[in-house]
Design a protein around this motif. Structure first.
Motif, PDB file in Angstrom:
ATOM      1  N   SER A 143     -24.331 -60.698 -16.070  1.00 29.14           N
ATOM      2  CA  SER A 143     -24.043 -60.370 -17.459  1.00 29.14           C
ATOM      3  C   SER A 143     -24.241 -58.877 -17.664  1.00 29.14           C
ATOM      4  CB  SER A 143     -24.965 -61.151 -18.406  1.00 29.14           C
ATOM      5  OG  SER A 143     -26.282 -60.593 -18.398  1.00 29.14           O
ATOM      6  N   LEU A 144     -23.945 -58.368 -18.858  1.00 27.27           N
ATOM      7  CA  LEU A 144     -24.145 -56.944 -19.149  1.00 27.27           C
ATOM      8  C   LEU A 144     -25.594 -56.514 -18.946  1.00 27.27           C
ATOM      9  CD1 LEU A 144     -21.914 -56.253 -22.292  1.00 27.27           C
ATOM     10  CD2 LEU A 144     -21.747 -55.126 -20.058  1.00 27.27           C
ATOM     11  N   ASN A 145     -26.528 -57.444 -19.112  1.00 28.25           N
ATOM     12  CA  ASN A 145     -27.943 -57.100 -18.918  1.00 28.25           C
ATOM     13  C   ASN A 145     -28.216 -56.596 -17.509  1.00 28.25           C
ATOM     14  OD1 ASN A 145     -29.342 -58.085 -21.504  1.00 28.25           O
ATOM     15  ND2 ASN A 145     -28.116 -59.852 -20.926  1.00 28.25           N
ATOM     16  N   TYR A 146     -27.516 -57.144 -16.527  1.00 29.87           N
ATOM     17  CA  TYR A 146     -27.746 -56.739 -15.135  1.00 29.87           C
ATOM     18  C   TYR A 146     -27.457 -55.257 -14.943  1.00 29.87           C
ATOM     19  CZ  TYR A 146     -27.233 -56.440 -10.068  1.00 29.87           C
ATOM     20  OH  TYR A 146     -27.357 -56.061  -8.759  1.00 29.87           O
ATOM     21  N   ILE A 190     -28.086 -55.970 -26.715  1.00 27.98           N
ATOM     22  CA  ILE A 190     -27.109 -56.699 -25.917  1.00 27.98           C
ATOM     23  C   ILE A 190     -27.170 -58.178 -26.289  1.00 27.98           C
ATOM     24  CG2 ILE A 190     -26.369 -57.338 -23.588  1.00 27.98           C
ATOM     25  CD1 ILE A 190     -27.568 -54.751 -22.576  1.00 27.98           C
ATOM     26  N   TYR A 191     -26.006 -58.747 -26.597  1.00 28.91           N
ATOM     27  CA  TYR A 191     -25.895 -60.151 -26.961  1.00 28.91           C
ATOM     28  C   TYR A 191     -25.073 -60.861 -25.880  1.00 28.91           C
ATOM     29  CZ  TYR A 191     -26.891 -57.856 -31.419  1.00 28.91           C
ATOM     30  OH  TYR A 191     -27.434 -57.074 -32.413  1.00 28.91           O
ATOM     31  N   ASN A 245     -16.268 -60.199 -20.498  1.00 28.04           N
ATOM     32  CA  ASN A 245     -16.093 -61.650 -20.520  1.00 28.04           C
ATOM     33  C   ASN A 245     -15.597 -62.111 -19.147  1.00 28.04           C
ATOM     34  OD1 ASN A 245     -15.938 -64.107 -22.506  1.00 28.04           O
ATOM     35  ND2 ASN A 245     -14.159 -64.287 -21.178  1.00 28.04           N
ATOM     36  N   VAL A 246     -16.250 -63.154 -18.635  1.00 33.05           N
ATOM     37  CA  VAL A 246     -15.876 -63.705 -17.330  1.00 33.05           C
ATOM     38  C   VAL A 246     -15.636 -65.198 -17.470  1.00 33.05           C
ATOM     39  CG1 VAL A 246     -16.480 -63.948 -14.894  1.00 33.05           C
ATOM     40  CG2 VAL A 246     -17.337 -61.985 -16.196  1.00 33.05           C
ATOM     41  N   ASP A 280     -18.822 -66.575 -19.436  1.00 36.32           N
ATOM     42  CA  ASP A 280     -19.931 -65.694 -19.801  1.00 36.32           C
ATOM     43  C   ASP A 280     -19.393 -64.536 -20.640  1.00 36.32           C
ATOM     44  OD1 ASP A 280     -21.709 -67.207 -18.296  1.00 36.32           O
ATOM     45  OD2 ASP A 280     -21.470 -65.980 -16.499  1.00 36.32           O
ATOM     46  N   PHE A 281     -19.976 -64.342 -21.826  1.00 40.31           N
ATOM     47  CA  PHE A 281     -19.556 -63.248 -22.704  1.00 40.31           C
ATOM     48  C   PHE A 281     -20.745 -62.353 -23.006  1.00 40.31           C
ATOM     49  CE2 PHE A 281     -19.180 -61.386 -26.962  1.00 40.31           C
ATOM     50  CZ  PHE A 281     -18.011 -60.648 -26.794  1.00 40.31           C
ATOM     51  N   GLY A 282     -20.491 -61.034 -23.058  1.00 44.33           N
ATOM     52  CA  GLY A 282     -21.544 -60.096 -23.398  1.00 44.33           C
ATOM     53  C   GLY A 282     -21.034 -58.958 -24.260  1.00 44.33           C
ATOM     54  N   TYR A 283     -21.858 -58.535 -25.208  1.00 44.67           N
ATOM     55  CA  TYR A 283     -21.522 -57.426 -26.112  1.00 44.67           C
ATOM     56  C   TYR A 283     -22.707 -56.469 -26.175  1.00 44.67           C
ATOM     57  CZ  TYR A 283     -20.358 -54.885 -30.401  1.00 44.67           C
ATOM     58  OH  TYR A 283     -20.090 -53.894 -31.327  1.00 44.67           O
ATOM     59  N   MET A 284     -22.442 -55.188 -25.940  1.00 41.77           N
ATOM     60  CA  MET A 284     -23.476 -54.150 -25.950  1.00 41.77           C
ATOM     61  C   MET A 284     -23.266 -53.242 -27.153  1.00 41.77           C
ATOM     62  SD  MET A 284     -24.299 -51.438 -22.886  1.00 41.77           S
ATOM     63  CE  MET A 284     -25.633 -50.232 -22.980  1.00 41.77           C
ATOM     64  N   ASP A 285     -24.171 -53.331 -28.116  1.00 39.02           N
ATOM     65  CA  ASP A 285     -24.116 -52.560 -29.353  1.00 39.02           C
ATOM     66  C   ASP A 285     -25.017 -51.331 -29.190  1.00 39.02           C
ATOM     67  OD1 ASP A 285     -23.920 -51.635 -31.922  1.00 39.02           O
ATOM     68  OD2 ASP A 285     -25.122 -53.238 -32.823  1.00 39.02           O
TER      69      ASP A 285
END
Length: 387
Positions: A124-127, A291-292, A332-333, A315-320
Motif C-alpha cells: 500500500s502507499l504506507n510501504y 494516508i487512507y 489502486n491495485v 487495494d486503494f490508497g490516498y495520500m493527503d
C-alpha cells in the motif's frame, strides 16, 4: 504391584522421551525463486516490445529453535539495479511462555496492520513512506492474549550497513527508511538524515467467533531524526488507527495514518520534504501527510488442475499531503493471487497518480508531485516457487 510399577515405568519413560524431544534443536531452511513480467503505460519503448519478463528475486529463509530461544532470518538477492543482496529481517528471540516473546535484531516495526496492510505485490502507499512492513534494529516485546495483543519496541536505528561517524544510509535495503539523496546530480548528497532512538507501541483488541475474526487497533511511533550536516537532532512521529476482519471468505483491511518529520536541515534545504530510500534508489516524500487505505479480498477454492485457490482483491490508497502546494498521491491495485502447490502467482492491474513506482516522475512524486498528473497503469505478473 508389578503392573503398577510397570505402568509407572512406562509413564516415566514417555515423559523422559517427551522432554528430550522438546530439548532437541530444530532448524528449518526455506526460500523462493520469483520471476516478474510488467507492462507499463509510461514506458513507450517497453510497450512497443510488449513488456519485459525477467528475474525478480531469490531469497533464503532460516528458522531455528532450542530451549525457548529462536532465530528467524531472511536474505534476499535482487539484481544490482534493485539494490543487490540485502537482509530483509534477522532476529533472535526468547519465548517466556506461549504468550510472551522478546525479539532482538532486525525485526519488523510494530506499526499499523501487520504483517501486511495490503494484498497485492505492490503493498500500500504506507510501504513507500516507511510505514508498512518496515524492519529496524532494536528490541521488541510481544504479548498475545485471549482478547488483547500489544507490542512495545525500541529501535536504535534502521538497518546500519556503514559505521562511519558521518556515513549516509545505504540505499540497499528491503524496507523504506529515511536517507540521503543527490538532488543536483553533482555527486554530493543532500537532505542527509537518519532515524535514531525510535519508540513504538501497538495495541489491538480481537473479537473472534466460528464465523468471523475482527481486530481493532491503534499504533504510535516517535523517534529522533539526526542530520549528518548540522549534527542536530530533529524528530518524527506517526499515528495509526486500523480495523481488519476475516468474515468467511471475505477479508477487510482499513487504516488511517498520520505522520510528520521535523528535520534539522542546513539553511537552504527545504524542511517540507525528506529523502526515503530502498532498492538502490532514493526519492523525496512530503514531510507531513495523512494516508487512507482500504483493502478488500475474497478467497475462492478452485479445482483447475494444480490450482487450488484464488484470492481476488482490490487495494486503494490516498495520500493527503499537508503542504497545500503539493499534489496528493493515489494508488489502486486490482488483482488476484493463484495458489498451485508451492507456486504462488500474483496478477495485478496497478494504477497510480503521483506514485514513483507507477509513473514517469520518480524523485518528487510523493513530495511536490506533478500538477494535473494523469493516472498511469502497470500490468504485473509475479510468479514464485516457495520451498
Amino acid at each position: 504391584m508389578f503392573y503398577l510399577k510397570t505402568w509407572l515405568g512406562i509413564c516415566f519413560l514417555m515423559a523422559t522421551i517427551s522432554v528430550n524431544a522438546q530439548e532437541k534443536p530444530t532448524v528449518e531452511i526455506g526460500g523462493a525463486l520469483r520471476f516478474n513480467y510488467n507492462y507499463s503505460s509510461w514506458k513507450d519503448a517497453q510497450k512497443k516490445r510488449g513488456g519485459d519478463f525477467g528475474y525478480d528475486v531469490f531469497l533464503l529463509k532460516a528458522k531455528a529453535k532450542y530451549k525457548g530461544l529462536k532465530l528467524n532470518a531472511e536474505y534476499r538477492f535482487y539484481s544490482e539495479d534493485f539494490g543487490g543482496g540485502m537482509l530483509k529481517q534477522g532476529w533472535i528471540a526468547y519465548d517466556f511462555n506461549e504468550n510472551d516473546e522478546l525479539q532482538f535484531g532486525l525485526t519488523q516495526v510494530p506499526f499499523g496492520i501487520t504483517q501486511y496492510n495490503s494484498n497485492s505485490f505492490f503493498f500500500s502507499l504506507n510501504y513507500y513512506v516507511g510505514l508498512e512492513d518496515d524492519h529496524d534494529m532494536g528490541l521488541k516485546y510481544i504479548h498475545q492474549g485471549e482478547k488483547w495483543d500489544y507490542t512495545l519496541a525500541f529501535f536504535k536505528n534502521a538497518e546500519e550497513l556503514r559505521f562511519g561517524g558521518n556515513s549516509d544510509v545505504s540505499n540497499s535495503r528491503y524496507s523504506y527508511d529515511v536517507g540521503s539523496i543527490d538532488l543536483n546530480g553533482d555527486g554530493n548528497l543532500n537532505i542527509r538524515n537518519k532515524e535514531v532512538n525510535q519508540l513504538n507501541g501497538n495495541l489491538s483488541y480481537k473479537i473472534e467467533n466460528p464465523n468471523a475474526k475482527h481486530r481493532v487497533g491503534v499504533s504510535a511511533q516517535y523517534g529522533g531524526l539526526f542530520n549528518l550536516d548540522t549534527e542536530e537532532m530533529g524528530n518524527h512521529y506517526a499515528l495509526a488507527a486500523y480495523y481488519e476482519a476475516q468474515v468467511g471468505k471475505l477479508g477487510v483491511k482499513a487504516q488511517l495514518v498520520n505522520y510528520k518529520y521535523n528535520p534539522e536541515n542546513p539553511n537552504g534545504e527545504a524542511d517540507g520534504v525528506v529523502a526515503m530510500t530502498a532498492y538502490g534508489a532514493p526519492y523525496l516524500i512530503a514531510s507531513e501527510a495523512s494516508i487512507y487505505t482500504l483493502g478488500l479480498s475474497y478467497s475462492v477454492p478452485l479445482d483447475w488442475g494444480p490450482v487450488s485457490n484464488v484470492v481476488i482483491y482490490n487495494d486503494f490508497g490516498y495520500m493527503d499531503k499537508t503542504e497545500s502546494s503539493f499534489e496528493d498521491s493515489m494508488m489502486n491495485v486490482t488483482g488476484a493471487m493463484f495458489t498451485a502447490g508451492n507456486i504462488y502467482t500474483l496478477v495485478d492491474f496497478a494504477a497510480g497518480k503521483n506514485q514513483p513506482w507507477l509513473g514517469a516522475e520518480w524523485t518528487n512524486a510523493l513530495a511536490a508531485g506533478t500538477p494535473d498528473a494523469e493516472w498511469e497503469m502497470r500490468f504485473n505478473i509475479n510468479i514464485g516457487y516457495y520451498f
